[in-house]
Every structure is written in structure tokens, then in C-alpha cells.
Design a protein around this motif. Sequence first.
Motif, PDB file in Angstrom:
ATOM      1  N   TRP A 185      -7.248   8.091   9.235  1.00  0.00           N
ATOM      2  CA  TRP A 185      -6.598   6.825   9.592  1.00  0.00           C
ATOM      3  C   TRP A 185      -7.017   5.682   8.694  1.00  0.00           C
ATOM      4  CZ3 TRP A 185      -9.176   9.743  13.441  1.00  0.00           C
ATOM      5  CH2 TRP A 185      -8.334  10.544  14.218  1.00  0.00           C
ATOM      6  N   VAL A 186      -7.942   5.894   7.798  1.00  0.00           N
ATOM      7  CA  VAL A 186      -8.401   4.842   6.882  1.00  0.00           C
ATOM      8  C   VAL A 186      -7.847   5.144   5.495  1.00  0.00           C
ATOM      9  CG1 VAL A 186     -10.393   3.714   5.844  1.00  0.00           C
ATOM     10  CG2 VAL A 186     -10.485   4.452   8.229  1.00  0.00           C
ATOM     11  N   LYS A 187      -6.987   4.264   5.019  1.00  0.00           N
ATOM     12  CA  LYS A 187      -6.403   4.407   3.691  1.00  0.00           C
ATOM     13  C   LYS A 187      -7.029   3.378   2.763  1.00  0.00           C
ATOM     14  CE  LYS A 187      -3.601   7.550   5.191  1.00  0.00           C
ATOM     15  NZ  LYS A 187      -3.829   8.963   4.846  1.00  0.00           N
ATOM     16  N   PRO A 188      -7.661   3.819   1.669  1.00  0.00           N
ATOM     17  CA  PRO A 188      -8.306   2.842   0.763  1.00  0.00           C
ATOM     18  C   PRO A 188      -7.273   1.958   0.082  1.00  0.00           C
ATOM     19  CG  PRO A 188      -8.314   5.054  -0.194  1.00  0.00           C
ATOM     20  CD  PRO A 188      -7.812   5.205   1.215  1.00  0.00           C
ATOM     21  N   LYS A 189      -7.585   0.666   0.051  1.00  0.00           N
ATOM     22  CA  LYS A 189      -6.717  -0.298  -0.604  1.00  0.00           C
ATOM     23  C   LYS A 189      -7.169  -0.527  -2.042  1.00  0.00           C
ATOM     24  CE  LYS A 189      -5.776  -2.689   3.759  1.00  0.00           C
ATOM     25  NZ  LYS A 189      -5.848  -3.981   4.482  1.00  0.00           N
ATOM     26  N   LYS A 190      -6.421  -1.339  -2.719  1.00  0.00           N
ATOM     27  CA  LYS A 190      -6.736  -1.616  -4.105  1.00  0.00           C
ATOM     28  C   LYS A 190      -8.066  -2.352  -4.192  1.00  0.00           C
ATOM     29  CE  LYS A 190      -4.992  -3.997  -8.216  1.00  0.00           C
ATOM     30  NZ  LYS A 190      -3.920  -4.868  -8.759  1.00  0.00           N
ATOM     31  N   GLY A 191      -8.968  -1.867  -5.015  1.00  0.00           N
ATOM     32  CA  GLY A 191     -10.282  -2.453  -5.185  1.00  0.00           C
ATOM     33  C   GLY A 191     -11.347  -1.876  -4.284  1.00  0.00           C
ATOM     34  N   ASP A 192     -10.946  -1.142  -3.223  1.00  0.00           N
ATOM     35  CA  ASP A 192     -11.933  -0.535  -2.336  1.00  0.00           C
ATOM     36  C   ASP A 192     -12.452   0.762  -2.936  1.00  0.00           C
ATOM     37  OD1 ASP A 192     -11.422  -2.608  -0.694  1.00  0.00           O
ATOM     38  OD2 ASP A 192     -10.217  -1.489   0.751  1.00  0.00           O
ATOM     39  N   ALA A 213     -14.638 -11.075  -2.291  1.00  0.00           N
ATOM     40  CA  ALA A 213     -15.875 -10.867  -3.047  1.00  0.00           C
ATOM     41  C   ALA A 213     -16.860 -10.002  -2.264  1.00  0.00           C
ATOM     42  CB  ALA A 213     -16.506 -12.220  -3.386  1.00  0.00           C
ATOM     43  N   ARG A 214     -16.923 -10.207  -0.957  1.00  0.00           N
ATOM     44  CA  ARG A 214     -17.802  -9.370  -0.138  1.00  0.00           C
ATOM     45  C   ARG A 214     -17.345  -7.907  -0.172  1.00  0.00           C
ATOM     46  NH1 ARG A 214     -20.954 -11.841   3.778  1.00  0.00           N
ATOM     47  NH2 ARG A 214     -21.629  -9.691   4.170  1.00  0.00           N
ATOM     48  N   LYS A 215     -16.055  -7.686  -0.093  1.00  0.00           N
ATOM     49  CA  LYS A 215     -15.538  -6.324  -0.165  1.00  0.00           C
ATOM     50  C   LYS A 215     -15.839  -5.684  -1.520  1.00  0.00           C
ATOM     51  CE  LYS A 215     -11.748  -7.060   3.127  1.00  0.00           C
ATOM     52  NZ  LYS A 215     -10.268  -7.085   3.306  1.00  0.00           N
ATOM     53  N   ASP A 216     -15.675  -6.472  -2.582  1.00  0.00           N
ATOM     54  CA  ASP A 216     -15.980  -5.940  -3.915  1.00  0.00           C
ATOM     55  C   ASP A 216     -17.463  -5.589  -4.045  1.00  0.00           C
ATOM     56  OD1 ASP A 216     -13.350  -6.291  -4.537  1.00  0.00           O
ATOM     57  OD2 ASP A 216     -13.641  -8.206  -5.576  1.00  0.00           O
ATOM     58  N   GLU A 217     -18.320  -6.397  -3.441  1.00  0.00           N
ATOM     59  CA  GLU A 217     -19.752  -6.088  -3.485  1.00  0.00           C
ATOM     60  C   GLU A 217     -20.067  -4.786  -2.749  1.00  0.00           C
ATOM     61  OE1 GLU A 217     -21.848  -9.399  -1.943  1.00  0.00           O
ATOM     62  OE2 GLU A 217     -21.363 -10.747  -3.613  1.00  0.00           O
ATOM     63  N   GLN A 263     -12.022   4.320 -10.922  1.00  0.00           N
ATOM     64  CA  GLN A 263     -12.053   3.161 -10.038  1.00  0.00           C
ATOM     65  C   GLN A 263     -13.123   2.134 -10.392  1.00  0.00           C
ATOM     66  OE1 GLN A 263     -13.190   4.255  -6.033  1.00  0.00           O
ATOM     67  NE2 GLN A 263     -14.202   6.103  -6.744  1.00  0.00           N
ATOM     68  N   GLU A 264     -14.003   2.440 -11.323  1.00  0.00           N
ATOM     69  CA  GLU A 264     -15.027   1.460 -11.667  1.00  0.00           C
ATOM     70  C   GLU A 264     -14.454   0.396 -12.587  1.00  0.00           C
ATOM     71  OE1 GLU A 264     -18.179   3.473 -13.543  1.00  0.00           O
ATOM     72  OE2 GLU A 264     -17.014   4.169 -15.258  1.00  0.00           O
ATOM     73  N   THR A 265     -15.035  -0.781 -12.525  1.00  0.00           N
ATOM     74  CA  THR A 265     -14.579  -1.899 -13.335  1.00  0.00           C
ATOM     75  C   THR A 265     -15.111  -1.776 -14.763  1.00  0.00           C
ATOM     76  OG1 THR A 265     -16.487  -3.219 -12.643  1.00  0.00           O
ATOM     77  CG2 THR A 265     -14.485  -3.384 -11.306  1.00  0.00           C
ATOM     78  N   ALA A 266     -14.606  -2.682 -15.627  1.00  0.00           N
ATOM     79  CA  ALA A 266     -15.036  -2.645 -17.027  1.00  0.00           C
ATOM     80  C   ALA A 266     -16.515  -2.999 -17.158  1.00  0.00           C
ATOM     81  CB  ALA A 266     -14.189  -3.624 -17.847  1.00  0.00           C
ATOM     82  N   ALA A 267     -16.979  -3.935 -16.331  1.00  0.00           N
ATOM     83  CA  ALA A 267     -18.393  -4.305 -16.397  1.00  0.00           C
ATOM     84  C   ALA A 267     -19.284  -3.141 -15.985  1.00  0.00           C
ATOM     85  CB  ALA A 267     -18.649  -5.516 -15.493  1.00  0.00           C
ATOM     86  N   GLU A 268     -18.881  -2.401 -14.946  1.00  0.00           N
ATOM     87  CA  GLU A 268     -19.665  -1.248 -14.515  1.00  0.00           C
ATOM     88  C   GLU A 268     -19.657  -0.154 -15.573  1.00  0.00           C
ATOM     89  OE1 GLU A 268     -18.078  -0.059 -10.822  1.00  0.00           O
ATOM     90  OE2 GLU A 268     -18.844  -1.771  -9.702  1.00  0.00           O
TER      91      GLU A 268
END
Length: 689
Positions: A483-490, A665-669, A500-505
Motif C-alpha cells: 500500500w506504500v508507493k514511493p514518490k519522486k525523491g523518496d 527537505a526533511r523527506k530528502d534528509e 535514485q541517488e543525487t549527483a552530490a551523493e
Amino acid sequence: MGREKKRGTSGATKNYLTRSQAVRKLQISLADFRRLCIFKGIYPREPRSKKRVSKSSTPSTTFYYAKDIQYLLHEPLLNKFRDQKALAKKISKALGRNEVSDASRLERNLKPRMRLDHIIKERYPTFVDALRDLDDALSMLFLFANLPSTAEVPANIIAKCQRLTLEFEHYLIRTHSLRKSFLSIKGIYYQATIQGQDILWLVPYRFVQRTGADVDYRIMATFVEFYTTLLGFVNFRLYTSIGLVYPPTFDLKSEEQGAELGAFQLEAQNGEEQQPADNEVDAETNEKAQAEADRLLSLPAEPQRDEEEQAEADVEDIEANQASALDQFASIDEKADTLLQPSATADSATAGKLFETFTVFLSRETPRHSLEFILKAFGCKRVGWDSSLGEPGAYCAEDDKRITHQIVDRPDLPLPSPPLTDGETDMDVDEVDGVVTKRANERVPGRIYVQPQWVWDSINAGQLQRPDLYAPGATLPPHLSPWVKPKKGDYDPTLSLAAQETAAEAEMEDEEDIVDEGSGGEEVEGVRGDGEAREMEEELDKEEDGGMDVNLAGSEDESEGEVEVSGGADADEDDEWGGISGDEAEDVGDSAARQAQAELEAEALGKAPVQAGTTEKEKRKREREVAQAKRAREEREQQEQVERQKMMMPRRKRKVYEKMVYSNARKDEEAEKLRAKRRKIERGGAAKS
């Protein structure tokens, strides 16, 4: 001059009543008032200002709508509560006179029987309304069905909850209405779709439950009393809707022997068809199926069709399959959110064929009831287990050759041992009455062994998963909530880190790799330097022992008395540089040309030119610094643009936007922390391997 209003006669004060006022108005005890509110679905309300509503100097804590309390004045259950109160007085007087027999007679004959049928009809005018409110009812009844019998929870309540829940599970098995399930810390979540309504409930694991003293079982017993009546109505409606007699036939003897689902026998309303227990296969059904197969084999073969007719038939089959297949929605923009795809388990016919062709055996260590329920709800008719767990419901033994899948939850099982030669004996072989059984903890050839999670992941995905990923002893894939579908950025556990990792990571990971490589290179260089130092020490030792090595010249070309000294100070002429040869000059020219070409290419691409003699590590470091500077410049420009746009916003929208940015920002962290944890685990696994 107008008439002065009296305090408490109008406005919010008149719309609310405190709990004490409600109890005095209904003239019942506080316990009966709580029961009545639970039955009628009336809950406390929170006024805007407690001081303004309260008629006393000290504001009360619990308020009710005055109209709800007025509605309770006409409830027929009030008379039952008053009759119970009068009967309690008579019983207490009889006990005070030491007339125990009269007290028991009064309790047995004069105790009022309360029925909640009219309340069910009032609260749920339609059947869909009852289905929408069935989540809490199923969770509560499944909880009480797994509780031990105590003074607070009598055995008859537990037996009633078990019977109602098993009847509901039989309906889901018969109609293949179960859709999803999930194993969590709290218990097992199930979701079923009945008449278009999604029902989700929680079933606790079958561990030894310990009832705590801090739980008010009187309140929970009131809810159970209401929910048992509700589920009885729902089961009756569901069974009659598919043409079955309610209640189904219940075999108490089979239930005592551990049959559970096998203790019920479904019967059609016309009385002609008798539905056997779902875990047994009727012999007449097998005979009819075999007769039909023989009849089809005896039919003459169809004449061969022409190539054009065959091609047309193939095209029609493909079109039919495409029409019946589920549509897949593709996103046009790559940066947009992923579109939700239709579920493959949305059809009861598809769900009823998932395990239809399998014969499954459940080992003793697996959760038998939940696996039996899920397998049968998704089409499996042949589920067996060890006879010690309940012989009436077992379909087959473990050594049955018809078993296709065996579900185990133990370490890796060894492969079957090779046959013994003449004269050898095996201590693990059991021989009973001349019949040799299989060795203990040994696989049966031709049978698929999987762990229980394979069943849950298969039904959630709508298709069978690879059995080798769920083999005994294997590291299982992550069991994710359906029932949990990951959204963009999660964070998405199903995707790789690179996806899924960012350029900085990614740059940080490259930097860590470079640091690891550099530390490894320093260690290698250190080892090499120590070896060279040891070689120099050995040479010095040789020189001290034997002095200088002098080789006499014995050839005719050399003059007499000329000696060749190695390692001496007179060998300066041999160490003099004699210039660059032709080949070496060509190499130097080529390297200079390549360096110039590299500088031109870097300048054309906008990169910093690489100086001569730069190592690969320095090149990668320089490229990383350039990329970081470029990304910082883009982020700074984007931030400046956002600040300019925020200046044009109204104050309310700007506050909302800032809250949204903060939450994102909290979700991204959190997602970054999860990715870092996974990266650490993968690095540890790679290092061990």
C-alpha cells in the motif's frame, strides 16, 4: 428596553451537555452510559471554548451534543438497563439473606436479554455502509479470537469470535476476494475487496498472549458485543448473496482436533449440491474430470488448416490477449512522477488461478492457518501439513508424490544422498514394517522448496515470483508494503542506488572510492619501499663481506692490465649520459604532441587544461572540483531566482511555500539517510565477499 437574556439559555452553552448532566438526564449509571454510547455510535465533542460552554467556574473536560443525548432518551435499551439494575437489587437482597439458590434462580430466569439488531439497522441503512465500517470490527474480533481464556475474557466469547472470523474467511476463499497481505511487526495485514469496497484488517500472530492488567476489558467487551452482531449480519448477507446456507455446518469434533477451516462444510440453498471442505478433494469430482479428459482425447483430430487460416487465427488470439491485458500508462516527462499502474490482482478470476495447479505442503514451523487461508483464497485446493497439527484438515503427508511445493522456514536443506552400495548402512534411514522412509531434513527430488515470504510476495505482485530467490537458507528480498508507493525523491528499495541517488551523493561516493584506492596504493608503495630497503641492506652486507667485485678482462680487444670495476668510484665514465637516441627522441615528441592536443580539447570543452605529468587520481580530483563548482553555481542561481519569486508572493502563500520546502527537505534528509545506510551495507557485503 429588551428583556435581559439569562446565562446558559442560548448559544453554545445550550448546544452542549457535560457527561455528568447527560448521566443525570438519562438516569443510568456511568458504565451503562458508556455502553449505550458505544452501541449508538455517540462520541464526545470538543467545543471551541470550554469556558464559554461550561456553566460552572471550573471548565469540564467531556462534552456531548445536547441533541445526541435527547436522541438517547427514546432508546429501548434504557429499559433493559433499568431492568438489570432492579434485578441486581433483588439478587443482592437474596444474598444478604443467605438465599443463594433464590439468587441463582433470579439470575437464571429474570436476566434480561439485550438484542442489538435494531441498532445495526439504524446505524447502517445499506449493506455498503456496513462494509465500510467493517475494518475495526474484523481487527477486534480477530484479536479476541487469539486471546487466551481468562476471567475478563470468557471462553464463550472467544469461541464466538473464532466461529465468525472463520466463516468470513470461508467466504473470501469461495469468492477469491482477498487481494493483498503484508507481514508487519504488529501482525498480518489483509485487504479484501467486497462489492467494490476495500476492507483492511489486522490479525495478530499466534503467539502466547499475555493479558495486561492496565487494559480495560469492559470497554473492549462492549465493542466485541456490538461487532459480533454486525459481523453476523454481514456474514448472513454475504453467504446468501452467493447461494449458500448460513450458518454453515460446523463439526465440533473436527474443530477440537485442529481442523479450523476444515471444520466447516458449505451447503447450497437448494440442498442439491453439497460443498465439501475446501481442503479435501471430492472423489466424484476427480472422476468427472478424468472422464471429461478421456472424452476429449477420444475425439478425432481437427483437420489441418491452411497457412492463411492459421495466420488469421494467430492474429485473432494475439488481439484477444492484448484486449484482455491490462493497460500500461507511460509517463511522457521523465522528471514527472510515476503513474500508478493497474493491479494484476484486481480480478477475482485472476486471483483464483494463481496457485490453482499446485499441491502445497506446509512444514511444522510455518504459520499454518495464515498460509492455508491465503493459498486457498488464491486458488490452491490441495494444502497439506503434518498430521500432528490437525489430521482432519490435512490433505496429504510429506512423502506424497503429488506435492509440487513445500514451504519451509528452516536453514538450508541438504540434497538427497546418493544410493547406498551393497553392505552399507545409513543411520538416518527409518524403516517401519519394511517400508523405508526418506532421511530426516532432506529434500525430495522434483519438489520446489520456498520460504513463506514467497507466498506473500507472489500475491502482492499478482504473479509468481522466482522460487530460487526464496530458497531455504537464502537471503530474502525486502518484503515491502503493497500500500506504500514511493514518490519522486523518496527512497525506493526496489531500485539500485545508481538509479535514485543525487549527483552530490554520486560524487561523494566517487571521492570515497578514490580515498580507498589512495590508501591501498600507499600501503602498496610502503611495502615496495620496505622491499627496496631490504635489497639495499643486502647489497651493503655483501660489499662489507667480500669487498669490491673485480672482473679481469681476458679478451684480445682489451688492453693488458685493464680492469673493470663494478660499484667503485672510478666508474664515472660508464655513468655519463650519452644523449638521446633516435627512438627516445621520437617518443618525447609524440608525448609533447599528445599533451598539446589534450590541452586544446580541454579548452574547447570548457574544462581546465591538464598539466603534464598529472596522474589519473589528480585528473579525477580536478574534474570533481569543476563539477562541484558548476553545481554550486547552478544552485546559487536557482536559489536567487526562487528568492525573487518569493518577493512577489503574498505573505500567506509565502508561508505555505516555506512550510512545503521545509517538509520536502526533511523527506530528502530521511531518504538520504536510508541510501547512506544501504550504501554502507553494500560496501560491507562487497568487502566480505
